[in-house]
Design a protein around this motif. Structure first.
Motif, mmCIF file in Angstrom:
data_model
loop_
_atom_site.group_PDB
_atom_site.id
_atom_site.type_symbol
_atom_site.label_atom_id
_atom_site.label_comp_id
_atom_site.label_asym_id
_atom_site.label_seq_id
_atom_site.Cartn_x
_atom_site.Cartn_y
_atom_site.Cartn_z
ATOM 1 N N THR A 26 -3.453 12.896 -6.760
ATOM 2 C CA THR A 26 -4.202 13.682 -5.327
ATOM 3 C C THR A 26 -5.049 12.897 -4.808
ATOM 4 O O THR A 26 -4.854 12.203 -3.188
ATOM 5 C CB THR A 26 -5.329 15.249 -5.958
ATOM 6 O OG1 THR A 26 -3.933 15.979 -6.401
ATOM 7 C CG2 THR A 26 -5.797 15.181 -5.224
ATOM 8 N N LEU A 27 -5.708 11.591 -5.806
ATOM 9 C CA LEU A 27 -6.569 10.354 -5.695
ATOM 10 C C LEU A 27 -6.111 9.483 -4.507
ATOM 11 O O LEU A 27 -5.851 9.368 -3.570
ATOM 12 C CB LEU A 27 -7.161 9.830 -6.376
ATOM 13 C CG LEU A 27 -7.867 8.371 -6.268
ATOM 14 C CD1 LEU A 27 -9.285 8.433 -5.267
ATOM 15 C CD2 LEU A 27 -7.940 8.192 -7.650
ATOM 16 N N PHE A 28 -5.289 9.252 -5.252
ATOM 17 C CA PHE A 28 -4.322 7.974 -4.287
ATOM 18 C C PHE A 28 -3.459 8.713 -2.894
ATOM 19 O O PHE A 28 -3.588 7.902 -2.169
ATOM 20 C CB PHE A 28 -3.202 7.265 -4.978
ATOM 21 C CG PHE A 28 -3.751 6.689 -6.152
ATOM 22 C CD1 PHE A 28 -4.459 6.220 -5.776
ATOM 23 C CD2 PHE A 28 -3.122 7.304 -7.650
ATOM 24 C CE1 PHE A 28 -4.878 5.428 -7.170
ATOM 25 C CE2 PHE A 28 -3.673 6.385 -8.826
ATOM 26 C CZ PHE A 28 -4.364 5.828 -8.395
ATOM 27 N N PRO A 33 -3.795 6.954 2.876
ATOM 28 C CA PRO A 33 -3.951 7.144 4.174
ATOM 29 C C PRO A 33 -4.955 6.487 4.575
ATOM 30 O O PRO A 33 -5.810 5.596 6.004
ATOM 31 C CB PRO A 33 -4.260 8.437 4.594
ATOM 32 C CG PRO A 33 -3.536 9.045 3.978
ATOM 33 C CD PRO A 33 -3.859 8.720 2.465
ATOM 34 N N ILE A 34 -6.210 5.653 3.842
ATOM 35 C CA ILE A 34 -7.557 5.497 5.051
ATOM 36 C C ILE A 34 -6.913 4.073 4.701
ATOM 37 O O ILE A 34 -8.050 3.857 5.368
ATOM 38 C CB ILE A 34 -8.544 6.426 3.594
ATOM 39 C CG1 ILE A 34 -8.935 7.397 4.146
ATOM 40 C CG2 ILE A 34 -9.812 4.778 3.450
ATOM 41 C CD1 ILE A 34 -10.110 7.692 2.833
ATOM 42 N N TRP A 224 -3.750 7.369 10.546
ATOM 43 C CA TRP A 224 -3.253 5.325 9.744
ATOM 44 C C TRP A 224 -1.532 5.457 10.261
ATOM 45 O O TRP A 224 -1.550 4.176 10.198
ATOM 46 C CB TRP A 224 -3.149 6.426 8.375
ATOM 47 C CG TRP A 224 -2.081 7.286 7.973
ATOM 48 C CD1 TRP A 224 -2.819 8.464 8.070
ATOM 49 C CD2 TRP A 224 -0.405 7.713 7.715
ATOM 50 N NE1 TRP A 224 -1.460 9.399 8.079
ATOM 51 C CE2 TRP A 224 0.068 8.807 8.003
ATOM 52 C CE3 TRP A 224 0.592 6.611 7.609
ATOM 53 C CZ2 TRP A 224 0.971 9.283 7.462
ATOM 54 C CZ3 TRP A 224 1.583 6.669 7.828
ATOM 55 C CH2 TRP A 224 1.792 7.830 7.426
ATOM 56 N N LEU A 225 -1.472 5.866 10.789
ATOM 57 C CA LEU A 225 0.267 5.945 11.670
ATOM 58 C C LEU A 225 0.046 5.391 13.241
ATOM 59 O O LEU A 225 0.451 4.406 13.050
ATOM 60 C CB LEU A 225 0.701 7.024 12.364
ATOM 61 C CG LEU A 225 2.175 6.924 12.392
ATOM 62 C CD1 LEU A 225 3.340 6.796 11.460
ATOM 63 C CD2 LEU A 225 2.787 8.942 12.924
ATOM 64 N N SER A 226 -0.510 5.849 13.785
ATOM 65 C CA SER A 226 -1.780 4.659 14.746
ATOM 66 C C SER A 226 -1.524 3.288 14.718
ATOM 67 O O SER A 226 -1.137 2.561 15.269
ATOM 68 C CB SER A 226 -2.725 5.740 15.915
ATOM 69 O OG SER A 226 -2.562 7.442 16.386
ATOM 70 N N SER A 227 -2.845 3.115 13.639
ATOM 71 C CA SER A 227 -3.065 1.719 13.542
ATOM 72 C C SER A 227 -2.101 0.699 12.325
ATOM 73 O O SER A 227 -2.110 -0.029 13.072
ATOM 74 C CB SER A 227 -4.260 1.738 12.553
ATOM 75 O OG SER A 227 -4.076 2.233 11.375
#
Length: 381
Positions: A26-28, A33-34, A224-227
């Protein structure tokens, strides 16, 4: 520090997986994305900076400013503050740190603005003004994904009052520091001559890539996908036309490693009994107490692990908002309290500007209590 962070990450991961594999996954799942976003933006911004994108943007900003010296400085100063707020609100504090820092420094140098004031205005607005939207701060996204709010609209409706108050405090602090004497070390970093910048084969493609990326970050497309897509485009373009730009230092590895280590350790501690301890300590706590605790924890650890460590103690919308006030507006004292601060400092060094951490800490000790307490009190009215 890199070795210590790496060892801490490995040990905490082993402990976390051994005690609760589901919690580790869950953490990962929440952190990947971050860090994908931060990595992608760092690559895009650092390549763009090297091919002269920020020089082109600063020339455009200076073109619309008044010619008379006093009015020009005031207009550019106000413009930088406004742009910092808009970018922070819609594109996140990390984008402000890595995108606007070199831009602001370039404008300040060319027009005789107070470098120290400009630098601090960017980092303070990036952190303190990051409550308005879920995308404004990655901790806001964690709160949304953790069930703190029913929807993005629910978040915006609940947060607009403390967010507006916090932003006003950041702007006021920026105006105050602009009246102080400049006390920083600044060297002239290497910048291509203007003719070289204009002629760079990657200048136009980089401008187009950034122009498409910014609205994409404010759209429903995963941030995250855009960057990440933009970073791939920039890397491919550099590989075809400017291979000399492709270096490992495009990504702030030490900052990412440190944040990963602290987040993993915080979650491991929480699984091993820290969650129960936090719940007992903050049981029936007021929003002011929760916000203050969040600010202290963020400055001791980092705002992301601080949020993860204290999240078990909050369950209501008001509690989540109080925690976000603490971990968003409070981490302006220690260098590691916010990833945005580390990214900001990295960009300052790349621009040849040296601000001593003791200066940052001193100002933070003065500003943080106001930035945390006043917005938190608004939740109790």
């Amino acid at each position: 520090m890199n070795l210590i962070a790496m060892v801490a990450t490995v040990v905490a991961t082993i402990v976390l997986v051994s005690t609760d594999a589901a919690e580790a996954y869950t953490l990962f799942g929440r952190l990947v994305p971050i860090f994908a976003f931060v990595t992608g933006m760092s690559v895009v911004v650092n390549i763009a900076a090297q091919v002269g994108v920020f020089d082109a943007v600063t020339r455009a900003l200076e073109t619309v400013a008044p010619v008379r010296a006093g009015a020009r400085r005031q207009a550019l100063w106000s413009g930088l503050i406004l742009i910092s707020i808009v970018v922070t609100v819609f594109l996140s504090l990390d984008t402000t740190a890595i995108l606007l820092t070199p831009l602001a420094i370039a404008v300040a140098r060319r027009n005789g603005l107070n470098l120290m004031a400009v630098a601090f205005a960017v980092v303070w607005i990036a952190n303190i003004a990051s409550l308005h939207l879920p995308v404004s701060n990655l901790t806001n996204l964690l709160a949304l994904s953790g069930g703190g709010f029913t929807s993005e609209l629910d978040y915006i409706t609940a947060a607009w009052v403390p967010a507006t108050i916090a932003t006003g405090i950041a702007v006021a602090a920026a105006l105050v520091i602009n009246r102080l004497p400049e006390r920083i070390t600044s060297t002239t970093a290497h910048h291509p001559r203007r003719e070289q910048v204009v002629a760079d084969p990657l200048l136009r493609p980089s401008l187009i890539t950034l122009g498409l990326l910014l609205p994409a970050l404010a759209s429903p497309i995963p941030y995250w996908l855009s960057s990440s897509v933009a970073a791939v485009v920039m890397v491919v373009l550099a590989a075809l036309k400017r291979r000399d730009l492709l270096r490992l230092h495009l990504i702030p590895w030490p900052s990412l490693l440190l944040a990963t280590a602290m987040s993993t350790v915080a979650t491991a501690v929480s699984v091993l009994g820290g969650a129960q301890l936090v719940q007992a300590m903050l049981d029936d706590a007021t929003p002011l107490t929760i916000a203050t605790t969040g600010a202290v924890a963020a400055n001791l650890l980092n705002n992301i692990p601080a949020f993860l460590a204290l999240e078990p103690a909050v369950s209501t919308t008001q509690g989540y908002l109080a925690l976000l006030i603490g971990v968003n507006t409070g981490p302006i004292i220690t260098p590691w309290a916010s990833l945005a601060t580390l990214l900001w400092h990295d960009q300052l060094l790349r621009a040849g500007v040296q601000i001593r951490w003791r200066t940052f800490i001193l100002f933070g000790l003065i500003l943080a209590p106001v930035a945390v307490v006043v917005p938190a009190l608004s939740l109790m009215l």
